[in-house]
Write an enzyme that holds these catalytic residues in place. Structure first.
Site, short mmCIF file in Angstrom:
data_model
loop_
_atom_site.label_atom_id
_atom_site.label_comp_id
_atom_site.label_asym_id
_atom_site.label_seq_id
_atom_site.Cartn_x
_atom_site.Cartn_y
_atom_site.Cartn_z
N SER A 43 0.79 -1.20 0.05
CA SER A 43 0.06 -0.07 0.05
C SER A 43 0.89 1.03 0.00
CB SER A 43 -0.87 0.02 1.13
OG SER A 43 -2.31 0.62 0.78
N HIS A 78 -7.79 -5.91 0.87
CA HIS A 78 -6.23 -5.13 0.77
C HIS A 78 -5.52 -5.99 1.77
CE1 HIS A 78 -4.27 -1.49 0.51
NE2 HIS A 78 -3.93 -1.51 1.98
N ASP A 124 -9.96 -5.14 -3.56
CA ASP A 124 -9.49 -4.37 -2.65
C ASP A 124 -10.35 -3.01 -2.95
OD1 ASP A 124 -8.00 -2.49 -1.18
OD2 ASP A 124 -6.10 -3.09 -2.22
#
Length: 660
Positions: free
Chosen positions: A203, A340, A309
């Site tokens: 991320s 995620h 996600d």
């Protein structure tokens, strides 16, 4: 690879013996040049993790983000094999640059950096150092500017964030200055490395890897972005429609150190002023768009993303992948059914093995064949994976699907032939894609739905879609959503659960060597599944006021027709034989976009509405799959006695952290 705690004792003893005999066991072939016929196929754990060098340096970024009159220094904590340095062997670097090392933690167990009394790193989060340092790599954890032990301010993907990591790559290659302390004047050089660097991270961390690669910095050989952002605008907005009730200023405030809080008010103000909630594109967003600089990327890219996600939504990986492909970048991709989630937590053994081989190939030059293997691994069902030689697969062609009116208003058909007519719906901010799909066969005032008949063959979508509409609103503001849905029963990962498709177990497995302060053992996980009657496979949203695509929005004229193309998220999904494919167009997608300031009714002109979908086999595959389906206007048997279908219901995250 170890699979249970019963292996831990054996591995510890074996590694201890190997560490003592490391010098004797190392042969010239172990570090032969890449073109040497003796080049090994795999790096081995021949170095001692316990005796590894642990040190910290502060790298000068050349920027003064906090305005204190001196250039900012970012902290880089290093773990590297001691024996290699003694023998004059230079080692490559695996780097994770992160804002989370002190505020929020890394990985499924939220690990933080810890330090000894002398300020040397004791625990480096995640398994990278435990596993790779014994195999002849250095692992470097960089605190982004304004976080943990670094100077400066957090600017959320901007120049300071990217320079935080780029400066370290430059230092590793002899092009930047570093010091032994945060404020001292004693310089330190990276004489122990060959400068070859691979960046990795999930991320925000992976986003920094994307951004640094987009600078074209020399020495960065590969990046492994996991669930990463490619354009920060597309993290916060979808074509003008706000995705979250906050902006980058909230995010910077959440991760900044106490020292940064004290003197970063000016940077915070720039984030507020530069990111208006109007959804307009501004210079702030242009600076944070790495896709536009894909032509500069020199590094290879191993990309990983969850197809469900809804934190870093999959448009981010789709547009990045396409831009890299256009510019001939060497690529590999894993696509999971999760939200995620890090691959260490959804496919652990295969991930560690593949990552090991990737770094061996890209950083050590080992000819292990990974570059000749299939480009893509795709999770088709929970824990069931398939591969594609290329991605999207050869033979994939964008196919234009046309909605048509059905026998009942609001329940239309989807096919290849253009049609005339209109459909009308009223935005209901209390409803979501789950509500729309659950009642796809029932006329409801909140959506327009278009469905194929049951497919006679499997139909595979692979890549990014677009839906073009011509919509006439009744008010001055309107938001639109378009979703593609696989209608049919299935067992999928429960991506809306707190674990986003995984359950954390009590048992641990170990991946590398351990010390008293840094264990290589992590809790195992298992797939968290749920049974559904439909699966949303791709989504897109937009503000109708941003219909011009120039990045600027404005009020609508009620009664005027506006053309708008919505970009849908990239995916790879097979709609099985017997299932149906649906396109739904509606207003606010509850919990995924914010509603407009008014409650519009919108009329779609079906003659000027279509979906451009990447189908393996193109239009011919669609025609074969739908051959024998009822023609437009005929009610399918499932619609004669409709009942709500079950699906996954997403819960809103008001202030997400891209990386947890």
């Amino acid at each position: 690879m170890p699979n249970s705690m019963r292996m831990t004792t054996w591995r510890a003893l074996a590694l201890a013996v190997i560490a003592v005999l490391a010098t004797a066991l190392l042969s010239p072939a172990a570090h032969a040049a890449p073109n040497d016929a003796r080049t090994p196929r795999e790096s081995r754990p021949v170095y001692s993790y316990t005796d590894a060098v642990r040190e910290s340096v502060w790298v000068d970024t050349g920027l003064d983000g906090d305005g204190d009159g001196r250039t900012d220094r970012v902290a880089a904590d290093i773990v590297r094999p001691r024996e290699a340095a003694r023998q004059g062997r230079k080692v490559p670097v695996i780097m994770d640059a992160s804002p989370y090392y002190s505020c929020c933690g890394r990985g499924n167990e939220s690990q933080l950096k810890t330090y000894d009394a002398n300020g040397r790193v004791v625990q480096m989060p995640l398994f990278y150092d435990n596993y790779f340092v014994p195999r002849g790599y250095a692992v470097v954890g960089v605190d982004l500017a304004g976080t943990n032990r670094s100077d400066g301010c957090v600017d959320v993907g901007g120049r300071s964030d990217i320079q935080s990591a780029k400066a370290v790559v430059d230092w590793l290659n002899g092009r930047a200055r570093a010091y032994t302390t945060r404020t001292g004047s004693t310089p330190v050089k990276a004489g122990w490395t060959d400068g070859k660097t691979g960046m990795i991270g999930k991320s925000w961390d992976g986003t920094i890897a994307n951004g640094v690669a987009a600078t074209g910095v020399k020495g960065l050989k590969t990046i492994v972005p996991i669930s990463a952002i490619s354009s920060w605008y597309d993290y916060y907005f979808a074509q003008g429609a706000p995705l979250y009730g906050s902006g980058p200023d909230w995010l910077s405030d959440a991760v900044e150190s106490d020292a940064a809080h004290a003197h970063c008010a000016a940077v915070q103000k720039k984030l507020v002023d530069g990111a208006p909630r109007t959804g307009d594109r501004t210079p702030l967003w242009t600076e944070r768009d790495y896709v536009k600089d894909a032509a500069k990327v020199r590094a290879s890219v191993f990309l990983v993303h969850g197809m469900q996600d809804l934190n870093v939504r999959t448009k981010n990986f789709g547009q990045w992948w396409d831009a890299l492909a256009k510019n001939g970048v060497q690529r590999k991709i894993w696509l999971s059914q999760t939200g995620h989630v890090d691959p260490f937590d959804f496919r652990r053994g295969a991930w560690v093995d593949t990552l090991h081989r990737w770094f061996d190939h890209e950083l050590l030059g080992y000819r292990n064949g990974i570059d000749r293997e299939p480009m893509a691994d795709i999770e088709r069902h929970p824990d069931q994976w398939v591969t594609s030689t290329t991605w999207p697969p050869r033979g994939t062609a964008t196919t234009t699907l046309r909605p048509a009116p059905g026998a009942r208003t609001g329940v239309g058909t989807l096919g290849l032939r253009p049609a005339r007519g209109t459909e009308t719906f009223t935005d209901d901010p209390k409803l979501s894609e789950t509500d729309w799909a659950a009642r796809i066969d029932t006329p409801t005032p909140d959506k327009a739905g278009f469905v194929t008949g049951p497919l006679g063959r499997d139909l595979r979508l692979s890549g990014s879609s677009q839906v073009t509409v011509t919509a006439t609103p009744t008010t001055t503001t309107a938001h639109l959503s378009a979703v593609l849905v696989d209608l049919g029963p299935d067992t999928i990962r429960d991506y809306a659960d707190a674990g986003e498709g995984i359950t954390t177990l009590a048992d641990r497995t170990c991946w590398g060597a351990s010390t008293a302060g840094d264990s290589s053992c992590y809790k195992e996980t298992a797939a968290k599944t749920t049974q559904v009657g439909f699966t949303v496979l791709s989504r897109g949203w937009a503000d109708l006021g941003h219909h011009t695509r120039d990045g600027k929005g404005g009020p609508l004229v009620p009664g005027r027709a506006y053309p708008l193309t919505l970009d849908l998220a990239a995916t790879d999904h097979v709609v099985p034989r017997g299932h149906r494919l649906a396109l739904i167009v509606a207003g606010t997608d509850k919990d995924l976009i914010d509603p407009p300031s008014t409650t519009p009714t919108l009329t779609l002109d079906l003659a000027r509405t279509s979906a451009r979908v990447p189908l393996v086999g193109g239009a011919a595959a669609f025609a074969r799959a739908t051959a024998g389906s009822p023609p437009a206007g005929v009610v399918t048997p499932s619609a004669t006695a409709p009942r709500p279908l079950d699906g996954v219901r997403v819960q809103r995250t008001t202030h997400p952290l891209p990386g947890r």
